[in-house]
Motif scaffolding. Structure first.
Motif, PDB file in Angstrom:
ATOM      1  N   PHE A 142       0.829  -1.207   0.000  1.00 27.65           N
ATOM      2  CA  PHE A 142       0.000   0.000   0.000  1.00 27.65           C
ATOM      3  C   PHE A 142       0.862   1.255   0.000  1.00 27.65           C
ATOM      4  N   ALA A 143       1.944   1.228   0.748  1.00 27.45           N
ATOM      5  CA  ALA A 143       2.823   2.396   0.811  1.00 27.45           C
ATOM      6  C   ALA A 143       3.419   2.721  -0.551  1.00 27.45           C
ATOM      7  N   ASP A 144       3.649   1.706  -1.385  1.00 28.64           N
ATOM      8  CA  ASP A 144       4.183   1.959  -2.723  1.00 28.64           C
ATOM      9  C   ASP A 144       3.138   2.654  -3.594  1.00 28.64           C
ATOM     10  N   GLN A 145       1.867   2.236  -3.460  1.00 28.82           N
ATOM     11  CA  GLN A 145       0.807   2.852  -4.250  1.00 28.82           C
ATOM     12  C   GLN A 145       0.613   4.318  -3.847  1.00 28.82           C
ATOM     13  N   VAL A 146       0.518   4.550  -2.546  1.00 29.78           N
ATOM     14  CA  VAL A 146       0.318   5.921  -2.074  1.00 29.78           C
ATOM     15  C   VAL A 146       1.570   6.752  -2.320  1.00 29.78           C
ATOM     16  N   GLY A 147       2.731   6.142  -2.174  1.00 22.25           N
ATOM     17  CA  GLY A 147       3.974   6.852  -2.431  1.00 22.25           C
ATOM     18  C   GLY A 147       4.068   7.345  -3.866  1.00 22.25           C
ATOM     19  N   THR A 148       3.552   6.542  -4.797  1.00 22.22           N
ATOM     20  CA  THR A 148       3.537   6.975  -6.201  1.00 22.22           C
ATOM     21  C   THR A 148       2.656   8.205  -6.370  1.00 22.22           C
ATOM     22  N   MET A 149       1.527   8.224  -5.670  1.00 26.19           N
ATOM     23  CA  MET A 149       0.644   9.383  -5.759  1.00 26.19           C
ATOM     24  C   MET A 149       1.317  10.628  -5.158  1.00 26.19           C
ATOM     25  N   LYS A 150       2.080  10.435  -4.102  1.00 25.69           N
ATOM     26  CA  LYS A 150       2.808  11.571  -3.530  1.00 25.69           C
ATOM     27  C   LYS A 150       3.847  12.091  -4.526  1.00 25.69           C
ATOM     28  N   GLU A 151       4.540  11.179  -5.210  1.00 24.80           N
ATOM     29  CA  GLU A 151       5.508  11.607  -6.221  1.00 24.80           C
ATOM     30  C   GLU A 151       4.812  12.423  -7.310  1.00 24.80           C
ATOM     31  N   LEU A 152       3.635  11.967  -7.739  1.00 28.16           N
ATOM     32  CA  LEU A 152       2.896  12.682  -8.771  1.00 28.16           C
ATOM     33  C   LEU A 152       2.472  14.062  -8.285  1.00 28.16           C
ATOM     34  N   ARG A 153       2.101  14.140  -7.014  1.00 28.26           N
ATOM     35  CA  ARG A 153       1.745  15.455  -6.460  1.00 28.26           C
ATOM     36  C   ARG A 153       2.977  16.367  -6.394  1.00 28.26           C
ATOM     37  N   ASP A 154       4.076  15.793  -5.934  1.00 29.37           N
ATOM     38  CA  ASP A 154       5.295  16.593  -5.816  1.00 29.37           C
ATOM     39  C   ASP A 154       5.791  17.071  -7.184  1.00 29.37           C
ATOM     40  N   GLU A 155       5.471  16.308  -8.219  1.00 26.56           N
ATOM     41  CA  GLU A 155       5.852  16.685  -9.583  1.00 26.56           C
ATOM     42  C   GLU A 155       4.874  17.682 -10.200  1.00 26.56           C
ATOM     43  N   GLY A 156       3.810  18.002  -9.475  1.00 26.46           N
ATOM     44  CA  GLY A 156       2.839  18.971  -9.965  1.00 26.46           C
ATOM     45  C   GLY A 156       1.791  18.398 -10.898  1.00 26.46           C
ATOM     46  N   LYS A 157       1.689  17.056 -10.978  1.00 25.93           N
ATOM     47  CA  LYS A 157       0.722  16.449 -11.899  1.00 25.93           C
ATOM     48  C   LYS A 157      -0.653  16.265 -11.264  1.00 25.93           C
ATOM     49  N   ILE A 158      -0.696  16.242  -9.949  1.00 20.56           N
ATOM     50  CA  ILE A 158      -1.980  16.233  -9.252  1.00 20.56           C
ATOM     51  C   ILE A 158      -1.918  17.270  -8.138  1.00 20.56           C
ATOM     52  N   ALA A 159      -3.070  17.876  -7.861  1.00 24.79           N
ATOM     53  CA  ALA A 159      -3.123  18.881  -6.792  1.00 24.79           C
ATOM     54  C   ALA A 159      -3.426  18.229  -5.449  1.00 24.79           C
ATOM     55  N   HIS A 160      -4.365  17.275  -5.457  1.00 23.19           N
ATOM     56  CA  HIS A 160      -4.800  16.653  -4.207  1.00 23.19           C
ATOM     57  C   HIS A 160      -5.079  15.172  -4.446  1.00 23.19           C
ATOM     58  N   PHE A 161      -5.013  14.405  -3.356  1.00 29.98           N
ATOM     59  CA  PHE A 161      -5.119  12.945  -3.410  1.00 29.98           C
ATOM     60  C   PHE A 161      -6.288  12.478  -2.559  1.00 29.98           C
ATOM     61  N   GLY A 162      -6.980  11.434  -3.050  1.00 35.33           N
ATOM     62  CA  GLY A 162      -8.060  10.842  -2.289  1.00 35.33           C
ATOM     63  C   GLY A 162      -8.002   9.322  -2.328  1.00 35.33           C
ATOM     64  N   LEU A 163      -8.759   8.698  -1.432  1.00 31.98           N
ATOM     65  CA  LEU A 163      -8.855   7.240  -1.354  1.00 31.98           C
ATOM     66  C   LEU A 163     -10.293   6.808  -1.598  1.00 31.98           C
ATOM     67  N   SER A 164     -10.462   5.646  -2.214  1.00 32.25           N
ATOM     68  CA  SER A 164     -11.794   5.101  -2.452  1.00 32.25           C
ATOM     69  C   SER A 164     -11.899   3.716  -1.823  1.00 32.25           C
ATOM     70  N   GLU A 165     -13.036   3.467  -1.175  1.00 33.70           N
ATOM     71  CA  GLU A 165     -13.300   2.201  -0.483  1.00 33.70           C
ATOM     72  C   GLU A 165     -12.198   1.898   0.530  1.00 33.70           C
ATOM     73  N   ALA A 166     -12.016   2.822   1.456  1.00 35.27           N
ATOM     74  CA  ALA A 166     -10.961   2.704   2.456  1.00 35.27           C
ATOM     75  C   ALA A 166     -11.541   2.885   3.854  1.00 35.27           C
ATOM     76  N   GLY A 167     -10.978   2.159   4.799  1.00 34.82           N
ATOM     77  CA  GLY A 167     -11.347   2.298   6.194  1.00 34.82           C
ATOM     78  C   GLY A 167     -10.385   3.196   6.943  1.00 34.82           C
ATOM     79  N   PRO A 168     -10.681   3.485   8.212  1.00 33.56           N
ATOM     80  CA  PRO A 168      -9.841   4.412   8.974  1.00 33.56           C
ATOM     81  C   PRO A 168      -8.375   4.008   9.058  1.00 33.56           C
TER      82      PRO A 168
END
Length: 292
Positions: A142-168
């Motif tokens: 899971f950390a690899d998947q979310v880490g990729t999204m953080k890289e994309l945010r840091d690169e300016g390709k996404i502004a914000h990140f969300g999760l779908s079908e996730a628990g606390p």
């Protein structure tokens, strides 16, 4: 005579990422064909539908790279690009549809990057307002998947990140890597096994975006409590179901989807329906939440 509206004073807007948007949003999945597998039979109608949503004041539109195999993102670009500054377009990556009706999470970092690049191209933007991990892939850390999204945010390709079908627990893990701007889980009057996530998001002030927000079944049929409330308020069971969600928590932003302009207008109008405290209580009590 209609019942007196509740005086809870719930806000009509929510802060989603860096934009303040109306809580009643639009789920664009059904701009594709009925199987969500390819283009609609009438593309011009889908374009009119997307434009009508914005005309009605909708400023939060939700889609995914897999809806119609990318067709829905293409349609949104054709209908709305250049997007008005106040309109937030959210999309999702991390799930594929190998055949109609079959959805498979794939969270390999290289694929997440590829899907994001394709969404950027189809939507016609340099940065995606809000990008969800559509589903977490149990076969990839899971950390690899979310880490990729953080890289994309840091690169300016996404502004914000969300999760779908996730628990606390999963949300907390993700928040240790990147800010979570929204959580999108199935939730409606009769499907409430994510009640504890609604409570979590309320405490943490994270927008909760219920997909499939309109229930069906006995509650909406003649004699059902939603139908009875609809009669008392001069509305429809669909509007009652959506109004109940808005009253459930101020962080909730429903994304009802439809292929009908008339139903779109009905859904948007539900934002102005105010239920009494008694009506909310009767609707809430009508179906006991499933066990977590």
């Amino acid at each position: 005579m209609h019942d007196t509206p509740t005086t809870t004073g719930a806000s009509d807007t929510v802060k989603l990422g860096d934009k303040t948007v109306s809580r009643m949003a639009f789920g664009a999945m059904r701009l594709a064909d009925p199987a969500i597998w390819g283009p609609p039979a009438d593309r011009d109608h889908s374009i009119r539908l997307a434009r009508r949503a914005v005309e009605l004041g909708v400023d939060h539109i939700d889609t995914a790279d897999s809806y119609g195999l990318g067709v829905v993102e293409d349609i949104l670009r054709e209908a709305l690009h250049p997007y008005p500054d106040h309109v937030l377009i959210a999309t999702k990556v991390g799930q594929v549809q190998p055949r109609p009706g079959e959805w498979v999470p794939i969270g390999h970092p290289a694929l997440l990057r590829h899907q994001t690049e394709m969404s950027l191209r189809r939507l016609g933007v340099d940065r995606i307002d809000l990008l969800y991990l559509h589903r977490a892939d149990p076969n990839v850390p899971f950390a690899d998947q979310v880490g990729t999204m953080k890289e994309l945010r840091d690169e300016g390709k996404i502004a914000h990140f969300g999760l779908s079908e996730a628990g606390p627990e999963q949300i907390e893990l993700a928040r240790g890597i990147i800010d979570v701007a929204a959580v999108q889980n199935i939730y409606n009057l009769t499907t409430r096994h994510w009640d504890h996530v609604v409570e979590y998001c309320t405490r943490e002030n994270i927008p909760f975006v219920p997909w499939f927000p309109v229930m069906n079944g006995a509650l909406a049929q003649p004699g059902g409590v939603a139908a009875e409330v609809a009669t008392a308020t001069g509305s429809t069971p669909t509007q009652v179901a959506l109004a109940w969600l808005l009253a459930r928590a101020e962080v909730i932003c429903p994304i009802p989807g439809t292929s009908s302009i008339a139903h779109l207008e009905e859904n948007v109008a539900a934002a102005s329906l105010r239920l009494t405290d008694e009506q909310i209580a009767s609707l809430t009590a009508a179906v006991a939440p499933a066990a977590e």
